[in-house]
Write a protein that holds these residues in place. Sequence first.
Motif: not given
Length: 251
Positions: A48, A52, A93-94, A97, A171
């Motif tokens: 991750s 990023r 993302f997992q 968000h 991710d």
Amino acid sequence: MTANPLVEIETRDLRKSFGELTVLDGVDFKVRRHQVHALIGPSGSGKSTFLRCLNLLEYPDAGEIFWKGEPVRYRTMRPSELSRHRTKMGMVFQHFHLFPHRNVLDNVVEGPVQVLGTPTRKAREQGMALLRQVGLEDKAKAWPAQLSGGQKQRVAIARALAMNPEVLLLDEVTSALDVEMISGINELLTGLAEGGMTMVVVTHDLAFARQVADCICFFDHGRIVESGTPERVLEQPDSTRLREFLSSFRT
Ligand SMILES: Nc1ncnc2c1ncn2[C@@H]1O[C@H](COP(=O)(O)OP(=O)(O)OP(=O)(O)O)[C@@H](O)[C@H]1O
Ligand SMILES: [Mg+2]
């Protein structure tokens, strides 16, 4: 040594520490246009953090990043250059968000309107087309809290695509989903890959990695220890660490 402009993103000797903890310990990586690279490896190995660093949500301590053969001067970038760099790479993302107080369509059009300056009407038309593409046209007015995990992830993918990115960074986008939702998201991503989207995908789903990836990179202790075709990496691992990692999936 010059970089190859057919390579969308390249890193050389990328390094990152948090205090005493070395998280990226010299990562050499490249993904060519229209290719999919899957990053696998144990928890805490730096996957991750590496993603990023690629879109500069996190700044590397050292090393080089190239975008289409041009060095990304992350140490001296102005905010406008940083924003431009990030818009080239959609990130999903997992945990989705999403903006909880905006409906689905507004989640998708926020970026194009606010960051790209797309007129609202046009952004909404494009947003509806994307919701159609991810199978959620009928949920445009729903709130995120009214959606299933799989539907939220579809919105997050549509939102990333709305920025017209050249690369998608994903991710563990199915790790928080129920089993029955996972295959739908994997099919959506496979379709994007077949459509030519360049992708860097962190995943613990080795069957999906095998299906979608041109190359699998095995991370361990902040380094890419092995990389190659899915067949080679998954069936003929060289290193003991990769053999151990793969065997943990088979027990
Ligand atoms: N902002 C931070 N501050 C301090 N330590 C951090 C920070 N972000 C990550 N780390 C540490 O860096 C290491 C690598 O984390 P990272 O999230 O990149 O691993 P990962 O390979 O993605 O793991 P996982 O498979 O569990 O998601 C971990 O030990 C983590 O605790
Ligand atoms: Mg992670």
